[in-house]
Design an enzyme around this catalytic site. Structure first.
Site, PDB file in Angstrom:
ATOM      1  N   GLY A  90       0.829  -1.185   0.000  1.00 32.27           N
ATOM      2  CA  GLY A  90       0.000   0.000   0.000  1.00 32.27           C
ATOM      3  C   GLY A  90       0.867   1.239   0.000  1.00 32.27           C
ATOM      4  N   TYR A  91       0.274   2.322  -0.454  1.00 30.14           N
ATOM      5  CA  TYR A  91       0.994   3.592  -0.545  1.00 30.14           C
ATOM      6  C   TYR A  91       0.551   4.506   0.583  1.00 30.14           C
ATOM      7  CZ  TYR A  91       2.978   1.820  -4.708  1.00 30.14           C
ATOM      8  OH  TYR A  91       3.691   1.032  -5.568  1.00 30.14           O
TER       9      TYR A  91
END
Length: 163
Positions: free
Chosen positions: A29-30
């Site tokens: 995930g960012y």
């Protein structure tokens, strides 16, 4: 400063599997992004976590910094990810001149298979295996960040020829 130099391709067919090592499951995930940088957390096989910072506007070459973080911290960070958490299995395949990393994506991108090859210089010329399809290095739709943050109207085609 660490450099990441890689090319990215769609995969035409499954013959790479005969040469693949065992896969590693990944969730990534960012956490933050700007026009020229991203901060990502990646959980690997549910056993380890890595925090990665990528800086640069090019798709072929970027600065990359990667750090091991405690798994518990990684799990907390991924819960704060923006957009969609990407799930995929990564396989390593020894090619004639380079090692290829083949990512098989899960929902919402099931059917998408992308191969990446890391190079020492931008002038490296890796031998392309017969299962390599269209090059998408410069097509931002296939970057993991774009996959994580786009809506369904912006989805890339997942066919091996990119159509």
């Amino acid at each position: 400063m660490a450099k990441e130099i890689e090319r990215k391709f769609l995969v035409k067919h499954e013959s790479w599997r005969a040469e693949a090592g065992p896969g590693a499951t990944m969730r990534q995930g960012y956490l933050a992004a700007m026009d020229d940088r991203t901060v990502r957390i990646r959980l690997i096989d549910g056993e380890s976590a890595r925090l990665t910072i990528k800086i640069g506007t090019g798709m072929l070459t970027r600065d990359e910094f990667e750090y091991e973080v405690p798994l518990g911290d990684g799990e907390e960070l991924i819960a704060s990810a923006i957009g969609t958490v990407i799930a995929k299995t990564r396989y390593r395949v020894q090619g004639e001149t380079h090692v290829w990393e083949v990512d098989v994506f899960e929902e919402p991108y099931a059917g998408l298979i992308v191969a990446e090859v890391e190079m020492r210089t931008e002038n490296d010329d890796p031998v392309l295996p017969d299962w390599i399809g269209q090059e998408v290095t410069d097509d931002r739709r296939y970057s993991n960040f774009a996959l994580a943050t786009r809506d369904d109207k912006q989805r890339p085609d997942i066919s091996p020829d990119g159509r």
